[in-house]
Design a protein around this motif. Structure first.
Motif, short mmCIF file in Angstrom:
data_model
loop_
_atom_site.label_atom_id
_atom_site.label_comp_id
_atom_site.label_asym_id
_atom_site.label_seq_id
_atom_site.Cartn_x
_atom_site.Cartn_y
_atom_site.Cartn_z
N ASN A 141 1.09 -1.24 0.04
CA ASN A 141 0.04 0.05 0.03
C ASN A 141 1.06 1.38 -0.03
O ASN A 141 0.74 2.20 0.83
N ALA A 185 -5.69 2.87 2.08
CA ALA A 185 -5.48 2.28 0.78
C ALA A 185 -5.47 0.57 0.86
O ALA A 185 -5.39 -0.06 2.11
N ASN A 243 -7.68 3.03 -5.61
CA ASN A 243 -7.72 2.44 -4.41
C ASN A 243 -8.91 1.43 -4.27
O ASN A 243 -10.00 1.68 -4.66
#
Length: 385
Positions: free
Chosen positions: A296, A322, A341
């Motif tokens: 992430n 995220a 995302n």
């Protein structure tokens, strides 16, 4: 004489008003899982803040898949004109929209969605428009469908389409800025195909990835002489770099593959070339962004003239809230980076002249839709000049 000056001033004000009316937008392919698919549209403020536009989300008329490869480019805006294209994994077709360049509102083109004419593999249909706006490439399980793009954005498969690929299951794709080649990431290799003036494709060959993992994302610089590929793997960020010959053949650049310390960026599928804000012309490919799905984060490299990559200080940069960040795009001037995302939102970063990322206030911005968001596209597209 005074009358001429008044008329000239009026014309200048008119053209200034028209230019000011051009908006900046971000569009997502919501990829609704086995349901009517939609595209969400955002207006972009100068600060980078996103606001959902009236009418969003917009139905594509096709059926989404809700999964597949991270690096597949499911949504692309035309480099010229006002067309937006979104692929539909399960119904195996491509939707075309016209963009109101003032409001960003989308209108589905009559005849949408347009069938690819070949079998899908569930990984997602990657899209790539040619720089001249004449053609749109769309991947299938073992082939590429080439559509001609009409003035109103309608799609028609060209003669001979679809064209075969060397390996099953293509991932990310990109057309070179000079319009000569289509690059396709195919796991064990990157395939290059030459593009004829008719849009027809001919394979130049497959070129093994240098890092030994799985080639996923791909991008080509504005000079059309460098290709970069992101490798899916479970331990670190790996990016392949190649020089592109006039024939389309690939040769690894010195230092490739470029690897970042283990654990700092993991499962780094998607790669995106961008501009260093403030450089002239802004379209020059000076930065390389890599989204790291498992960690992430976003890794940023500075790109040397011969393709060597050096890590930007502070990389990798964390992404708030995220979940599997994947597809990315930039604003036309390169000052903003948009990141899809998996939590059905878009993260937005400001990009400094050195490539340092700072998340803007209010990020991430939610689509409000249930799909697992993997792809987005900015408009206007950043064109190479």
């Amino acid at each position: 004489m005074l009358k001429k000056i008044v008329c000239l001033t009026a014309l200048m004000l008119l053209f200034t008003g028209l230019a000011a009316a051009q908006g900046t937008f971000v569009y997502t392919n919501d990829d609704e899982p086995f349901a009517p698919n939609t595209v969400s549209g955002f207006s972009v403020a100068s600060s980078g803040t996103l606001t959902l536009m009236p009418g969003s989300p917009f139905l594509t008329g096709g059926t989404g898949g809700g999964g597949g490869f991270f690096a597949v480019n499911r949504t692309r805006a035309g480099i010229v004109g006002n067309c937006l294209f979104a692929s539909n994994t399960v119904s195996n077709d491509v939707s075309a929209f016209t963009i109101d360049t003032t409001t960003g509102v989308l209108t589905l083109v009559a005849g949408s969605p347009f069938p690819t004419g070949d079998l899908g593999d569930g990984a997602g249909i990657a899209l790539a428009p040619t720089p001249n706006g004449m053609f749109l490439m769309a991947t299938n399980a073992v082939s590429v469908t080439v559509f001609s793009v009409a003035t109103g954005c309608a799609l028609t498969p060209i003669a001979g389409s679809p064209f075969p690929l060397l390996v099953f299951g293509p991932d990310g794709i990109k057309v070179s800025a000079n319009g000569s080649f289509l690059a396709v990431a195919e796991g064990s290799q990157y395939e290059m195909l030459s593009i004829a003036s008719s849009g027809a494709l001919t394979s130049v060959g497959g070129f093994p990835i240098t890092g030994g993992q799985f080639g996923a994302g791909v991008d080509i610089n504005c000079a059309s002489d460098l290709l970069f590929g992101g490798e899916a793997n479970g331990t670190e960020t790996i990016v392949d770099g190649y020089s592109i010959a006039s024939s389309g053949t690939l040769t690894p650049v010195k230092g490739s593959p470029f690897e970042v310390e283990s654990g700092t960026g993991v499962n780094s599928n998607f790669v995106l070339l961008g501009a260093k804000p403030g450089t002239k012309p802004v379209a020059h490919s000076k930065l390389l962004f890599v989204s790291n799905q498992a960690s992430n984060t976003i890794t940023v490299f500075s790109v040397g003239s011969k393709g060597a990559l050096s890590l930007v200080k502070g990389s990798p940069f964390p992404i708030s809230s995220a979940f599997f960040p994947s597809g990315m795009d930039t604003s036309p001037d390169g000052s903003l980076l948009y990141v899809s995302n998996g939590n059905n939102a878009v993260n937005v970063f400001s990009v400094s002249s050195k490539g340092v990322l700072t998340e803007v206030a209010g990020s991430p911005f939610t689509t409000g839709q249930p799909g697992g968001l993997l792809s987005l596209a900015g408009f206007p597209s950043r064109a190479c000049k």
